[in-house]
Design an enzyme around this catalytic site. Structure first.
Site, mmCIF file in Angstrom:
data_model
loop_
_atom_site.group_PDB
_atom_site.id
_atom_site.type_symbol
_atom_site.label_atom_id
_atom_site.label_comp_id
_atom_site.label_asym_id
_atom_site.label_seq_id
_atom_site.Cartn_x
_atom_site.Cartn_y
_atom_site.Cartn_z
ATOM 1 C CB SER A 1 -105.876 -66.111 -120.331
ATOM 2 O OG SER A 1 -105.279 -65.157 -119.386
ATOM 3 C CG HIS B 1 -104.709 -68.763 -116.653
ATOM 4 N ND1 HIS B 1 -103.820 -69.347 -117.330
ATOM 5 C CD2 HIS B 1 -105.003 -67.408 -117.215
ATOM 6 C CE1 HIS B 1 -103.234 -68.675 -118.017
ATOM 7 N NE2 HIS B 1 -104.091 -67.642 -118.248
#
Length: 240
Positions: free
Chosen positions: A128, A174
């Site tokens: 991610s 992230h």
């Protein structure tokens, strides 16, 4: 920036290859752990994850390998679907070399952010960080092409909020990937425009873009190297 063919013969080869690597890594972890759901349970698998123990032991490779591991099949499927959607989009606009650089530096950017700001009492894995980097890159590309970025901004904002609200999601990973991906894309499509018009040849544009990308990559790698080299307790921790 290079535009590639959008004919039926074009395929997102690099995106498919990255998905394949992630699936192979998951298969390895499942086989080593003897479980699909608890695939991170084997010591040899956890030694590839980004963690305080790995950092204290100086296992620098975990900054890379952690980006190809996932906690269970749902984590894998969600990330691979996101990679398929975003990867196809970015790969279709950028040539594969630039796309690969964005993905790699975003992955490392996510790891660097976790190492410095989100390491304590965590085990971090997943693609991610790199995927958020693709979101950041796509946002830059939309702005460069003067297209409406509203829907993508909403998606990014929703994902950042989810990263803050849902336990077990690495906000730092992230955000690090997002910033790194946006920075590399900006270096590729905006910085070359600072060249004088008479020197703005295709060769010069490529050279400046790659030079700036190299600087960003060097900074990210340096951040990772410094963190591994100075983290206290080298060889004190054991991943059991």
């Amino acid at each position: 920036m290079t535009t590639v063919s959008t004919s039926r013969s074009w395929q997102p080869v690099l995106t498919y290859s990255l998905i394949a690597v992630n699936v192979i890594a998951f298969a390895f972890s499942a086989k080593a752990s003897g479980s699909i759901q608890y695939n991170m349970s084997a010591p040899e698998v956890r030694e590839l994850a980004l963690s305080e123990a790995a950092t204290a032991n100086g296992w620098w490779w975990t900054a890379i390998t952690s980006g190809f591991l996932h906690f269970g099949p749902i984590h894998l499927l969600v990330n691979m679907y996101s990679l398929y959607v975003l990867g196809r989009s970015v790969e279709q606009v950028m040539d594969r070399a630039h796309y690969g650089a964005i993905y790699a530096i975003s992955l490392l950017g996510g790891s660097a952010s976790v190492l410095w700001f989100g390491l304590e009492n965590t085990i971090t894995v997943g693609a991610s960080g790199a995927i958020f980097g693709l979101m950041g890159a796509e946002l830059v590309l939309l702005l460069r092409m003067r297209m409406n970025p509203t829907s993508l901004v909403v998606v990014i904002a929703a994902n950042v909020v989810a990263s803050m609200m849902i336990p077990g999601i690495s906000l730092m990973g992230h955000l690090g990937g997002l910033v790194a991906g946006a920075a590399v894309a900006a270096a590729m499509v905006y910085v070359p425009e600072l060249l004088p018009r008479d020197k703005r040849t295709a060769k010069q544009i490529q050279a400046v873009g790659w030079a700036c990308t190299g600087v960003i990559a060097a900074v990210v790698v340096a951040l990772i190297a410094v963190r591994f080299g100075t983290y206290p307790g080298i060889s004190r921790y054991v991943v059991d």
